[in-house]
Write a protein that holds these residues in place. Structure first.
Motif, PDB file in Angstrom:
ATOM      1  N   MET A  24       0.436  -1.401  -0.126  1.00 24.79           N
ATOM      2  CA  MET A  24       0.141  -0.382   0.006  1.00 24.79           C
ATOM      3  C   MET A  24       1.076   1.129  -0.302  1.00 24.79           C
ATOM      4  O   MET A  24       1.723   1.353   1.112  1.00 24.79           O
ATOM      5  CB  MET A  24      -1.108  -0.280   1.081  1.00 24.79           C
ATOM      6  CG  MET A  24      -2.125   1.778   1.398  1.00 24.79           C
ATOM      7  SD  MET A  24      -3.122   0.897   2.420  1.00 24.79           S
ATOM      8  CE  MET A  24      -3.579   2.668   3.107  1.00 24.79           C
ATOM      9  N   THR A  25       0.792   2.109  -0.610  1.00 22.58           N
ATOM     10  CA  THR A  25       1.217   3.459  -0.947  1.00 22.58           C
ATOM     11  C   THR A  25       0.702   4.312   0.347  1.00 22.58           C
ATOM     12  O   THR A  25      -0.427   4.573   0.585  1.00 22.58           O
ATOM     13  CB  THR A  25       1.581   4.295  -2.570  1.00 22.58           C
ATOM     14  OG1 THR A  25       1.366   3.152  -3.683  1.00 22.58           O
ATOM     15  CG2 THR A  25       2.279   4.806  -2.549  1.00 22.58           C
ATOM     16  N   THR A  26       1.625   5.224   0.979  1.00 17.27           N
ATOM     17  CA  THR A  26       2.018   6.118   1.653  1.00 17.27           C
ATOM     18  C   THR A  26       2.030   7.269   1.813  1.00 17.27           C
ATOM     19  O   THR A  26       3.187   7.223   0.460  1.00 17.27           O
ATOM     20  CB  THR A  26       2.236   6.112   3.270  1.00 17.27           C
ATOM     21  OG1 THR A  26       3.243   5.324   3.300  1.00 17.27           O
ATOM     22  CG2 THR A  26       1.426   4.346   3.325  1.00 17.27           C
ATOM     23  N   TYR A  27       1.490   8.751   2.061  1.00 16.21           N
ATOM     24  CA  TYR A  27       2.278   9.726   1.543  1.00 16.21           C
ATOM     25  C   TYR A  27       2.199  10.517   2.847  1.00 16.21           C
ATOM     26  O   TYR A  27       1.541  11.188   3.618  1.00 16.21           O
ATOM     27  CB  TYR A  27       1.099  10.324   0.558  1.00 16.21           C
ATOM     28  CG  TYR A  27       1.214   9.896  -0.581  1.00 16.21           C
ATOM     29  CD1 TYR A  27       1.567   9.684  -1.892  1.00 16.21           C
ATOM     30  CD2 TYR A  27      -0.244   9.041  -0.757  1.00 16.21           C
ATOM     31  CE1 TYR A  27       1.271   9.555  -2.837  1.00 16.21           C
ATOM     32  CE2 TYR A  27      -0.840   8.699  -1.656  1.00 16.21           C
ATOM     33  CZ  TYR A  27      -0.185   9.048  -2.776  1.00 16.21           C
ATOM     34  OH  TYR A  27      -0.706   8.067  -4.422  1.00 16.21           O
ATOM     35  N   ARG A  28       3.762  11.578   3.312  1.00 11.77           N
ATOM     36  CA  ARG A  28       3.535  12.639   3.640  1.00 11.77           C
ATOM     37  C   ARG A  28       2.670  13.640   3.255  1.00 11.77           C
ATOM     38  O   ARG A  28       2.330  13.374   2.311  1.00 11.77           O
ATOM     39  CB  ARG A  28       5.160  12.552   3.986  1.00 11.77           C
ATOM     40  CG  ARG A  28       5.977  11.349   4.177  1.00 11.77           C
ATOM     41  CD  ARG A  28       6.642  11.469   5.693  1.00 11.77           C
ATOM     42  NE  ARG A  28       7.062  10.505   6.525  1.00 11.77           N
ATOM     43  CZ  ARG A  28       8.503  10.745   7.083  1.00 11.77           C
ATOM     44  NH1 ARG A  28       9.246  12.132   6.889  1.00 11.77           N
ATOM     45  NH2 ARG A  28       8.914   9.398   7.442  1.00 11.77           N
ATOM     46  N   ILE A  29       2.900  14.619   4.260  1.00 17.96           N
ATOM     47  CA  ILE A  29       1.568  15.477   4.263  1.00 17.96           C
ATOM     48  C   ILE A  29       2.298  16.259   2.499  1.00 17.96           C
ATOM     49  O   ILE A  29       1.690  16.998   1.509  1.00 17.96           O
ATOM     50  CB  ILE A  29       1.320  16.293   5.122  1.00 17.96           C
ATOM     51  CG1 ILE A  29       0.553  17.670   4.919  1.00 17.96           C
ATOM     52  CG2 ILE A  29       2.980  17.146   5.553  1.00 17.96           C
ATOM     53  CD1 ILE A  29       0.321  18.110   6.124  1.00 17.96           C
ATOM     54  N   SER A  30       3.644  16.648   2.809  1.00 25.57           N
ATOM     55  CA  SER A  30       4.404  17.265   1.150  1.00 25.57           C
ATOM     56  C   SER A  30       4.125  16.543  -0.251  1.00 25.57           C
ATOM     57  O   SER A  30       3.688  17.601  -1.113  1.00 25.57           O
ATOM     58  CB  SER A  30       5.988  17.437   1.667  1.00 25.57           C
ATOM     59  OG  SER A  30       6.426  16.625   1.944  1.00 25.57           O
TER      60      SER A  30
END
Length: 95
Positions: A1-7
Motif C-alpha cells: 500500500m502506498t502512503t504519502y507524507r503531507i508534502s
C-alpha cells in the motif's frame, strides 16, 4: 500500500499542506502518524480530496461534506438523520 507524507500528498493533489492540516482537524481527511509524529496518508486520500474539492465546487459546506464522507465510508444510509419523506422504507445503502 502506498502512503504519502503531507508534502507528497500536497504535491500529488495540488492542495496546500495547510489545507490538508485544516481538513484533518475538521474531520474530513484522516491521517495516521509515524512514531516520530509525522502525518501519513493512504492511497485513498487523493480520491477523498478530489471528492472534497468537487463538493466544495457544488457549494456544499464542510459539515455537509463531512456527513457525505461518513455515509460513503459506512456504506449505509443512516435514516435517523433524515426526515421520513427523505428515507423511503427499505432504503439501506447509498449507490
Amino acid at each position: 500500500m502506498t502512503t504519502y507524507r503531507i508534502s507528497q500528498l500536497a504535491d500529488r493533489s495540488g492542495v496546500p499542506a495547510t489545507t490538508l492540516r485544516f481538513y484533518e482537524d475538521a474531520g474530513l481527511l484522516p491521517a495516521d502518524r509515524t512514531p516520530a509524529g509525522y502525518r501519513v496518508y493512504g492511497e485513498d486520500a487523493v480520491e477523498r480530496l478530489a471528492f472534497i474539492s468537487s463538493a466544495k465546487l457544488l457549494g456544499l459546506a464542510l459539515e455537509e461534506i463531512r456527513e457525505l464522507l461518513d455515509i460513503r465510508e459506512e456504506g449505509v444510509r443512516n435514516c435517523s438523520r433524515l426526515s421520513v419523506h427523505e428515507c423511503p422504507s427499505g432504503v439501506t445503502s447509498v449507490v
